[in-house]
Design an enzyme around this catalytic site. Structure first.
Site, PDB file in Angstrom:
ATOM      1  CD  GLN A  76      63.515 -45.355  59.483  1.00 25.45           C
ATOM      2  OE1 GLN A  76      64.011 -46.491  59.573  1.00 25.45           O
ATOM      3  NE2 GLN A  76      63.377 -44.747  58.313  1.00 25.45           N
ATOM      4  CB  SER A  77      59.219 -49.577  64.431  1.00 27.04           C
ATOM      5  OG  SER A  77      59.125 -50.734  65.223  1.00 27.04           O
TER       6      SER A  77
END
Ligand SMILES: *Cc1c(COP(=O)(O)O)cnc(C)c1O
Length: 332
Positions: A76-77
């Site tokens: 979930q960057s």
């Protein structure tokens, strides 16, 4: 500080706001005055700190005639989302290597940044297990793309090399100018410390600008010793790049690791409390992985009386709110 000798794209017009937070200040007892610098409002799809670093990293890529960007990050960057977003804007292909740091958590259908990777038209995603050497994985991807006639450019995790950290040295300068114009004397800056470019760039910039506001990093991963060493090394490298004459000492780097919880990206109760408190007092959205844990540290330090009464504290809000939509169960 002279930033003109470095290639730089101009993604940001003007300054992100510095705001007083009266209701949050009151909710936390009123002994210290809380201010926020709103880097969550930076341009680039859904905002956040990586845009400052990417002004320099992507300019370097363009100078080297790259047509393709490869970067890496967690599943979930925010960094991957923003690198992809600016690559789209610049007509560059973008490939992502995602490290599944918590086994079994990658879900192709997940919301949050993961959804935005798809929406923004990512060229490819390769998911690798936690602990993989992501730099080696990026280099392998680069070899494949070169064989296809592409000219790829690698941006390290978080865009946290000395090129990217220039963006936060520039942010330190912006902040100092704003504080002088507002006639606001800040005693302390608090920010998240992850891949370290934000923290390192701010320290280098503060020393370069001779304002000397102490900075505290709240770790989102790693131990205090590991993180301080990483921030220190990058701050020194960034200062050298900028020809900063002032000396950065090891004591200028302070990190707290008490708010990481069970590990990077794993929710904590104090993070949930902090995200709710910011939302319900100031209408400001934090995120579960970075700014939420940093705010949890800020709140705890205030409650413990860490900051002298009457201090003015500036919280650097680095963004990340899209990740909230991948963590809704934590808030219900
Ligand atoms: C990447 C990130 C950080 C941490 O910044 P680093 O420069 O990697 O230390 C903080 N907040 C958000 C929202 C981020 O995406």
């Amino acid at each position: 500080m002279n930033f003109t000798k470095f290639p730089r794209r101009q993604y940001i017009q003007g300054q992100t706001p510095i705001e007083f937070l009266p209701s949050l200040t009151k909710a936390l007892g009123g002994d210290v005055n809380l201010y926020v610098k709103r880097d969550d409002l930076l341009p680039g799809s859904a905002g956040g700190n990586k845009t400052r670093k990417l002004e320099f990293c992507i300019a370097d890529a363009l100078k080297k005639n790259a047509d393709t960007i490869i970067t890496c990050g967690a599943i979930q960057s925010n960094h991957c989302r923003l690198t992809l977003s600016w690559s789209v804007k610049e007509n560059l292909d973008c490939h992502l290597i995602l490290e599944e740091r918590v086994a079994g958590t990658y879900n192709k259908e997940a919301s949050g940044n993961n959804f935005l990777y798809q929406l923004l038209g990512v060229k490819s995603i390769e998911v690798v297990p936690g602990g993989t050497d992501t730099t080696a994985a990026m280099e392998k991807k680069a070899q494949t793309l070169k064989a296809e006639g592409k000219n790829p450019y690698l941006i390290p995790i978080g865009a946290s090399n000395a090129i990217g950290a220039l963006g936060y040295a520039a942010c330190a300068e912006e902040t100092m100018n704003q504080l002088n114009n507002m006639h606001l004397d800040i005693d302390h800056i608090i920010l998240p410390s992850g891949s370290a470019g934000t923290h390192a760039g701010m320290v280098a910039g503060m020393i370069g600008g001779n304002m000397g506001i102490p900075i505290t990093g709240i770790n989102v991963s790693q131990s205090k010793e590991e993180k301080e060493e990483k921030v220190y090394n990058l701050a020194v490298e960034t200062a050298e790049k900028l020809d900063i004459k002032g000396n950065i000492t090891r004591e200028d780097i302070v990190c707290f690791d008490e708010y990481v919880g069970d590990g990077y990206s794993i929710p904590t109760d104090s993070m949930v409390e902090a995200v709710k408190l910011f939302a319900r007092t100031e209408g400001i959205l934090l995120d579960p992985v970075y700014s939420g844990k940093t705010a949890a540290g800020l709140i705890d330090l205030i409650r413990k009386g860490h900051f002298p009464k009457g201090s003015n504290i500036l919280f650097l809000h680095t963004g990340g709110s899209p990740a909230l939509y991948a963590y809704m169960d934590s808030f219900r």
